[in-house]
Design a protein around this motif. Structure first.
Motif, short mmCIF file in Angstrom:
data_model
loop_
_atom_site.label_atom_id
_atom_site.label_comp_id
_atom_site.label_asym_id
_atom_site.label_seq_id
_atom_site.Cartn_x
_atom_site.Cartn_y
_atom_site.Cartn_z
N ALA A 1 0.79 -1.14 -0.06
CA ALA A 1 -0.11 0.17 0.04
C ALA A 1 0.80 1.11 -0.04
O ALA A 1 1.77 1.42 0.85
CB ALA A 1 -0.83 0.11 1.13
N ALA A 2 0.40 2.05 -0.80
CA ALA A 2 0.88 3.61 -0.70
C ALA A 2 0.21 4.31 0.43
O ALA A 2 -0.93 4.41 0.33
CB ALA A 2 0.98 4.20 -2.16
N ASN A 3 1.01 4.80 1.12
CA ASN A 3 0.63 5.73 2.18
C ASN A 3 0.18 7.29 1.77
O ASN A 3 0.86 7.74 0.82
CB ASN A 3 1.48 6.15 3.41
N HIS A 4 -1.17 7.47 2.00
CA HIS A 4 -1.82 8.99 1.64
C HIS A 4 -2.86 9.10 2.65
O HIS A 4 -3.58 8.36 3.16
CB HIS A 4 -2.30 8.72 0.03
N SER A 5 -3.40 10.45 2.31
CA SER A 5 -4.34 10.72 2.95
C SER A 5 -5.75 11.17 2.14
O SER A 5 -6.87 11.92 2.52
CB SER A 5 -4.04 11.83 4.07
N TYR A 6 -5.58 10.77 0.99
CA TYR A 6 -7.01 11.18 0.07
C TYR A 6 -7.95 10.13 0.17
O TYR A 6 -7.82 9.35 1.06
CB TYR A 6 -6.44 10.72 -1.47
N ILE A 7 -9.22 10.52 0.05
CA ILE A 7 -10.28 9.90 0.32
C ILE A 7 -10.47 8.72 -0.85
O ILE A 7 -11.34 7.76 -0.43
CB ILE A 7 -11.60 10.93 0.71
N TYR A 8 -10.37 8.92 -1.78
CA TYR A 8 -10.39 7.83 -2.77
C TYR A 8 -8.80 7.40 -3.18
O TYR A 8 -7.98 7.98 -3.24
CB TYR A 8 -10.97 8.35 -4.10
N GLU A 9 -9.04 6.03 -3.45
CA GLU A 9 -7.87 5.32 -3.72
C GLU A 9 -8.49 4.34 -5.08
O GLU A 9 -9.29 3.43 -4.65
CB GLU A 9 -7.03 4.69 -3.10
N LEU A 10 -7.98 4.28 -6.28
CA LEU A 10 -8.28 3.16 -7.12
C LEU A 10 -7.13 2.56 -7.80
O LEU A 10 -5.93 3.13 -7.60
CB LEU A 10 -9.15 3.60 -8.19
N ASN A 11 -6.90 1.19 -8.07
CA ASN A 11 -6.07 0.40 -8.38
C ASN A 11 -6.54 -0.22 -9.89
O ASN A 11 -7.57 -0.91 -9.95
CB ASN A 11 -5.67 -0.59 -7.59
N LYS A 12 -5.63 -0.25 -10.86
CA LYS A 12 -5.67 -0.76 -12.03
C LYS A 12 -4.83 -1.80 -12.43
O LYS A 12 -3.64 -1.55 -12.39
CB LYS A 12 -6.07 0.19 -13.17
N ALA B 1 1.90 18.90 0.40
CA ALA B 1 1.61 18.55 2.05
C ALA B 1 0.54 17.51 2.45
O ALA B 1 0.47 16.67 3.45
CB ALA B 1 1.45 19.69 2.59
N HIS B 2 -0.32 17.56 0.98
CA HIS B 2 -1.47 16.79 1.48
C HIS B 2 -1.05 15.25 1.46
O HIS B 2 -1.79 14.41 2.16
CB HIS B 2 -2.57 16.50 0.31
N GLU B 3 -0.04 14.58 0.77
CA GLU B 3 0.31 13.17 0.88
C GLU B 3 1.04 13.17 2.20
O GLU B 3 1.47 12.10 2.69
CB GLU B 3 1.14 12.84 -0.32
#
Length: 147
Positions: free
Chosen positions: A8-19, A145-147
């Protein structure tokens, strides 16, 4: 494609998609240190692209899965990677089509597309499997800074 768990990539976004996708391509590494990989040979690459963001587009997508396939699969499937002069070079070791450079290149292609969408989506990670026992993960440095 067989279901697989990816780091997993660490982040604070609310959506994550994987293709997930696969493509068959040939390449060679133009360096003496590459050993047998100096010769033209092929792989069935398995890629997983991780994209994250906070804002969906007008169709309710972070990014359309079919666009990701078009950007990567349609470009690289059944190709000789070394012939893609826009992405790879036989004169610059930072652009030889190694697994690491192919993963980085996939990320850069996807991010250029995302930048044009205007919803702030980021390509956080590309997992690229070259053989059943060898893979690479490319994660670009955080740009905000979001990430």
């Amino acid at each position: 494609m067989i279901q697989q768990m990816y780091p997993a990539a660490n982040h604070s976004y609310i959506y994550e998609l994987n293709k997930d996708m696969q493509f068959a391509a040939a390449h060679y590494i133009p360096a003496d240190e590459a050993g047998r990989c100096r010769k033209l040979h092929g792989h069935t690459y398995f890629a997983n692209i991780t994209i994250a963001g906070d804002t969906l587009d007008s169709a309710g997508f972070l990014v359309n899965f079919s666009k990701l396939k078009q950007l990567i699969h349609d470009r690289f499937d059944h190709s000789v990677l070394n012939e893609d002069a826009e992405s790879f070079s036989s004169d610059d070791s930072n652009r030889f089509p190694t697994t690491e450079v192919v993963a980085r290149t996939i990320c850069e292609i996807v991010q250029r597309y995302l930048d044009g969408m205007g919803n702030g989506a980021r390509c956080l990670q590309v997992y690229l499997r070259e053989t059943p026992t060898s893979y690479c993960i490319y994660r670009p440095k955080a740009v905000s800074a979001h990430e």
